[in-house]
Design a protein around this motif. Structure first.
Motif, PDB file in Angstrom:
ATOM      1  N   PHE A  35       0.845  -1.192   0.000  1.00 47.90           N
ATOM      2  CA  PHE A  35       0.000   0.000   0.000  1.00 47.90           C
ATOM      3  C   PHE A  35       0.881   1.243   0.000  1.00 47.90           C
ATOM      4  CE2 PHE A  35       0.541  -0.904   4.562  1.00 47.90           C
ATOM      5  CZ  PHE A  35       0.798   0.344   5.102  1.00 47.90           C
ATOM      6  N   ASP A  36       0.274   2.373  -0.348  1.00 51.99           N
ATOM      7  CA  ASP A  36       0.980   3.651  -0.401  1.00 51.99           C
ATOM      8  C   ASP A  36       0.419   4.591   0.659  1.00 51.99           C
ATOM      9  OD1 ASP A  36       2.595   2.994  -2.667  1.00 51.99           O
ATOM     10  OD2 ASP A  36       0.850   3.339  -3.963  1.00 51.99           O
ATOM     11  N   ILE A  37       1.244   5.515   1.111  1.00 56.33           N
ATOM     12  CA  ILE A  37       0.781   6.581   1.983  1.00 56.33           C
ATOM     13  C   ILE A  37       0.367   7.741   1.086  1.00 56.33           C
ATOM     14  CG2 ILE A  37       1.372   8.151   3.866  1.00 56.33           C
ATOM     15  CD1 ILE A  37       1.277   5.199   4.658  1.00 56.33           C
ATOM     16  N   ALA A  38      -0.933   7.906   0.933  1.00 55.37           N
ATOM     17  CA  ALA A  38      -1.448   8.896  -0.019  1.00 55.37           C
ATOM     18  C   ALA A  38      -1.264  10.322   0.469  1.00 55.37           C
ATOM     19  CB  ALA A  38      -2.937   8.624  -0.297  1.00 55.37           C
ATOM     20  N   GLU A  39      -1.322  10.537   1.763  1.00 55.55           N
ATOM     21  CA  GLU A  39      -1.188  11.885   2.334  1.00 55.55           C
ATOM     22  C   GLU A  39      -0.424  11.781   3.649  1.00 55.55           C
ATOM     23  OE1 GLU A  39      -1.413  15.940   2.667  1.00 55.55           O
ATOM     24  OE2 GLU A  39      -2.162  14.765   0.955  1.00 55.55           O
ATOM     25  N   GLU A  40       0.676  12.519   3.754  1.00 55.00           N
ATOM     26  CA  GLU A  40       1.477  12.550   4.976  1.00 55.00           C
ATOM     27  C   GLU A  40       1.521  13.969   5.512  1.00 55.00           C
ATOM     28  OE1 GLU A  40       6.116  11.923   6.451  1.00 55.00           O
ATOM     29  OE2 GLU A  40       5.414  10.927   4.615  1.00 55.00           O
ATOM     30  N   GLN A  41       1.110  14.135   6.749  1.00 59.48           N
ATOM     31  CA  GLN A  41       1.128  15.432   7.413  1.00 59.48           C
ATOM     32  C   GLN A  41       2.076  15.383   8.601  1.00 59.48           C
ATOM     33  OE1 GLN A  41      -0.786  18.475   6.833  1.00 59.48           O
ATOM     34  NE2 GLN A  41      -0.959  17.500   4.816  1.00 59.48           N
ATOM     35  N   THR A  42       2.671  16.511   8.914  1.00 57.65           N
ATOM     36  CA  THR A  42       3.574  16.586  10.057  1.00 57.65           C
ATOM     37  C   THR A  42       3.099  17.661  11.028  1.00 57.65           C
ATOM     38  OG1 THR A  42       5.042  18.201   9.000  1.00 57.65           O
ATOM     39  CG2 THR A  42       5.535  15.861   8.643  1.00 57.65           C
ATOM     40  N   HIS A  43       3.625  17.606  12.236  1.00 56.73           N
ATOM     41  CA  HIS A  43       3.357  18.632  13.227  1.00 56.73           C
ATOM     42  C   HIS A  43       4.541  18.725  14.176  1.00 56.73           C
ATOM     43  CE1 HIS A  43       2.044  14.976  15.372  1.00 56.73           C
ATOM     44  NE2 HIS A  43       2.338  15.636  16.485  1.00 56.73           N
ATOM     45  N   ALA A  44       4.690  19.853  14.826  1.00 58.85           N
ATOM     46  CA  ALA A  44       5.772  20.054  15.782  1.00 58.85           C
ATOM     47  C   ALA A  44       5.377  19.468  17.131  1.00 58.85           C
ATOM     48  CB  ALA A  44       6.092  21.538  15.922  1.00 58.85           C
ATOM     49  N   ARG A  45       6.387  19.046  17.891  1.00 53.16           N
ATOM     50  CA  ARG A  45       6.124  18.545  19.233  1.00 53.16           C
ATOM     51  C   ARG A  45       5.445  19.629  20.064  1.00 53.16           C
ATOM     52  NH1 ARG A  45       8.406  14.610  22.543  1.00 53.16           N
ATOM     53  NH2 ARG A  45       8.367  13.376  20.641  1.00 53.16           N
ATOM     54  N   GLY A  46       4.331  19.267  20.672  1.00 52.39           N
ATOM     55  CA  GLY A  46       3.606  20.211  21.514  1.00 52.39           C
ATOM     56  C   GLY A  46       2.446  20.911  20.841  1.00 52.39           C
ATOM     57  N   ASP A  47       2.270  20.704  19.523  1.00 52.98           N
ATOM     58  CA  ASP A  47       1.150  21.356  18.827  1.00 52.98           C
ATOM     59  C   ASP A  47      -0.191  20.877  19.388  1.00 52.98           C
ATOM     60  OD1 ASP A  47       2.810  22.791  17.224  1.00 52.98           O
ATOM     61  OD2 ASP A  47       2.398  21.682  15.372  1.00 52.98           O
ATOM     62  N   THR A  48      -1.146  21.783  19.373  1.00 56.29           N
ATOM     63  CA  THR A  48      -2.505  21.437  19.820  1.00 56.29           C
ATOM     64  C   THR A  48      -3.559  21.775  18.778  1.00 56.29           C
ATOM     65  OG1 THR A  48      -2.705  23.590  20.929  1.00 56.29           O
ATOM     66  CG2 THR A  48      -1.937  21.718  22.268  1.00 56.29           C
ATOM     67  N   ALA A  49      -3.179  22.484  17.699  1.00 55.16           N
ATOM     68  CA  ALA A  49      -4.126  22.870  16.642  1.00 55.16           C
ATOM     69  C   ALA A  49      -3.848  22.037  15.395  1.00 55.16           C
ATOM     70  CB  ALA A  49      -3.991  24.352  16.340  1.00 55.16           C
ATOM     71  N   PHE A  50      -4.863  21.330  14.907  1.00 55.41           N
ATOM     72  CA  PHE A  50      -4.667  20.404  13.797  1.00 55.41           C
ATOM     73  C   PHE A  50      -5.714  20.582  12.698  1.00 55.41           C
ATOM     74  CE2 PHE A  50      -2.551  18.497  17.406  1.00 55.41           C
ATOM     75  CZ  PHE A  50      -1.345  18.081  16.842  1.00 55.41           C
ATOM     76  N   THR A  51      -6.263  21.775  12.584  1.00 59.97           N
ATOM     77  CA  THR A  51      -7.302  22.026  11.574  1.00 59.97           C
ATOM     78  C   THR A  51      -6.793  21.750  10.169  1.00 59.97           C
ATOM     79  OG1 THR A  51      -8.299  23.722  12.982  1.00 59.97           O
ATOM     80  CG2 THR A  51      -8.885  23.742  10.646  1.00 59.97           C
ATOM     81  N   ALA A  52      -5.602  22.247   9.850  1.00 54.46           N
ATOM     82  CA  ALA A  52      -5.070  22.093   8.495  1.00 54.46           C
ATOM     83  C   ALA A  52      -4.805  20.633   8.164  1.00 54.46           C
ATOM     84  CB  ALA A  52      -3.785  22.906   8.351  1.00 54.46           C
ATOM     85  N   GLN A  53      -4.267  19.898   9.102  1.00 53.75           N
ATOM     86  CA  GLN A  53      -3.934  18.494   8.830  1.00 53.75           C
ATOM     87  C   GLN A  53      -5.196  17.658   8.616  1.00 53.75           C
ATOM     88  OE1 GLN A  53      -2.586  20.395  11.216  1.00 53.75           O
ATOM     89  NE2 GLN A  53      -0.452  19.826  11.666  1.00 53.75           N
ATOM     90  N   ILE A  54      -6.210  17.863   9.452  1.00 52.65           N
ATOM     91  CA  ILE A  54      -7.445  17.086   9.303  1.00 52.65           C
ATOM     92  C   ILE A  54      -8.153  17.451   8.003  1.00 52.65           C
ATOM     93  CG2 ILE A  54      -9.700  16.585  10.308  1.00 52.65           C
ATOM     94  CD1 ILE A  54      -7.291  15.351  11.785  1.00 52.65           C
ATOM     95  N   THR A  55      -8.130  18.725   7.642  1.00 54.82           N
ATOM     96  CA  THR A  55      -8.726  19.145   6.366  1.00 54.82           C
ATOM     97  C   THR A  55      -8.033  18.460   5.200  1.00 54.82           C
ATOM     98  OG1 THR A  55      -9.355  21.293   7.279  1.00 54.82           O
ATOM     99  CG2 THR A  55      -9.208  21.121   4.885  1.00 54.82           C
ATOM    100  N   ALA A  56      -6.701  18.378   5.253  1.00 52.23           N
ATOM    101  CA  ALA A  56      -5.950  17.714   4.181  1.00 52.23           C
ATOM    102  C   ALA A  56      -6.313  16.235   4.090  1.00 52.23           C
ATOM    103  CB  ALA A  56      -4.450  17.885   4.421  1.00 52.23           C
ATOM    104  N   PHE A  57      -6.479  15.583   5.220  1.00 48.83           N
ATOM    105  CA  PHE A  57      -6.855  14.168   5.216  1.00 48.83           C
ATOM    106  C   PHE A  57      -8.257  13.980   4.626  1.00 48.83           C
ATOM    107  CE2 PHE A  57      -3.950  13.422   9.084  1.00 48.83           C
ATOM    108  CZ  PHE A  57      -2.886  13.075   8.264  1.00 48.83           C
ATOM    109  N   ASP A  58      -9.157  14.850   5.008  1.00 56.93           N
ATOM    110  CA  ASP A  58     -10.529  14.755   4.502  1.00 56.93           C
ATOM    111  C   ASP A  58     -10.554  14.964   2.989  1.00 56.93           C
ATOM    112  OD1 ASP A  58     -13.226  14.320   4.744  1.00 56.93           O
ATOM    113  OD2 ASP A  58     -13.704  16.346   5.429  1.00 56.93           O
TER     114      ASP A  58
END
Length: 377
Positions: free
Chosen positions: A223-246
């Motif tokens: 299988f392939d990883i179709a979408e990979e998102q990253t975040h910094a240690r300690g982040d609490t806001a993930f609106t952009a990442q969840i939108t990208a996954f959706d």
């Protein structure tokens, strides 16, 4: 282990055994030489005083986050460890003679603070029984090597197995992700043809290394990883990442995060109505957070390297539950259990060192080299 050089054998002698001057010419094997008598080996005496050992009590260092973003993990690991050592001390201590005490430094989740606390207490302990989190462990490697001190990483990066002064206790993050992906595709009833796989990971070494394990699994399992998102240690806001996954239509998302980050990720996914199957690395889950919001965790499956709390058919779990009831308080969490089980390996090392009569740094190193099989005490 090779140093990169190779020894060559002259062509005319390659593969030919050296002649035996004592072998009779008729081919009859030479008689075995009579071994010289040896003096009986005397048992080692009690260990001498050394850094972290005053002749009576063994001090262990713990470098863990007690007050910053990883405190829920660090304090839980520390509590689980303390329960184990309280039980050991109730039995008389190491080898039934030497009680154990913990010297704790608050790293505040920082590499710099970890190094500072290490320097503060290194001469007061025989070893470090925990250094929490992958980046702080990485930051300490040069100092451990310089000082010859053994440490147990509160991190499961695969590379720790190659570090002679580290005593990792548990399967690596990389192997956890391989097993989790294999379970999802080959054993669970959750997978479907055409699943779109995605991943979110921290941008630090923990995230990079664990992602390598996941990519290995993807290559082998097809299988392939179709979408990979990253975040910094300690982040609490993930609106952009969840939108990208959706937007990418992700059906399955691997979560390579720590527990409070994963909680925020799941909270944002719930707010956006995004409901994939979540597959999390071990640090992404702690049952204390899940208990408060069970609806967020309904589709999360986690790679754990310990049995279920209620599985008393496993002798080690039965022991844990009995000792927690005596020395702990409240309901245990997954990191309490990890801290407890890490301590079993440490006890085995200390018992070996006491039997060898040497709790010094070189003595512990020699004992570590000969400590391979552990019992779940």
């Amino acid at each position: 282990m090779s140093d990169g050089s190779e020894e060559s054998t002259p062509p005319d002698t390659e593969g030919t055994p050296a002649p035996d001057d004592e072998a009779p010419v008729d081919g009859t094997p030479a008689p075995e030489p009579t071994p010289e008598p040896t003096e009986p080996v005397e048992p080692a005496g009690p260990p001498e005083e050394t850094d972290g050992f005053d002749g009576e009590t063994i001090a262990l260092g713990y470098l863990t986050d007690q007050s910053a973003s990883l405190a829920i993990v660090g304090n839980s690991l520390l509590t689980g460890s303390q329960v184990y050592w309280d039980w050991v001390n109730s039995e008389g201590g190491i080898a039934g003679m030497y009680p154990v005490e913990l010297d704790v430094g608050d790293t505040q989740g920082s590499e710099a603070k970890t190094v500072q606390e290490y320097q503060r207490i290194k001469d007061d302990v025989v070893m470090f029984a925990q250094v929490l989190s992958t980046p702080p462990v990485q930051a300490l490697l040069e100092f451990l090597d310089e000082d010859g001190i053994i440490a147990v990483p509160g991190s499961l990066a695969g590379q720790w197995a190659d570090e002679p002064l580290l005593l990792p206790a548990g399967s690596s993050y990389e192997s956890e992700m391989i097993n989790l992906a294999d379970w999802y595709i080959n054993e669970s009833d959750l997978s479907s043809d055409g699943d779109v796989f995605c991943a979110i990971r921290t941008s630090d070494k923990y995230g990079v290394d664990t992602m390598e394990g996941l990519q290995f699994a993807a290559d082998r399992l097809g299988f392939d990883i179709a979408e990979e998102q990253t975040h910094a240690r300690g982040d609490t806001a993930f609106t952009a990442q969840i939108t990208a996954f959706d937007d990418a239509g992700c059906d399955v998302v691997f979560g390579i995060a720590v527990a409070f980050e994963m909680h925020s990720i799941l909270t944002e996914a719930n707010a956006q109505g995004f409901e994939p199957v979540w597959l999390g690395a071990l640090p992404s889950y702690v049952n204390l957070l899940a208990a408060g919001s069970p609806e967020l965790y309904a589709n999360l499956y986690v790679a754990l390297d310990t049995p279920n709390f209620t599985d008393n058919d496993v002798p080690g779990m039965a022991n844990f539950n009995e000792r927690w009831a005596e020395f702990g308080s409240g309901d245990p969490n997954t990191f309490n259990l990890s801290g407890y089980f890490q301590s079993i390996a440490i006890r085995a090392l200390l018992e070996k060192a006491v039997a060898n009569g040497d709790l010094g740094r070189e003595g512990l190193q020699r004992s570590e080299e000969h400590t391979s099989e552990l019992q779940s005490h």
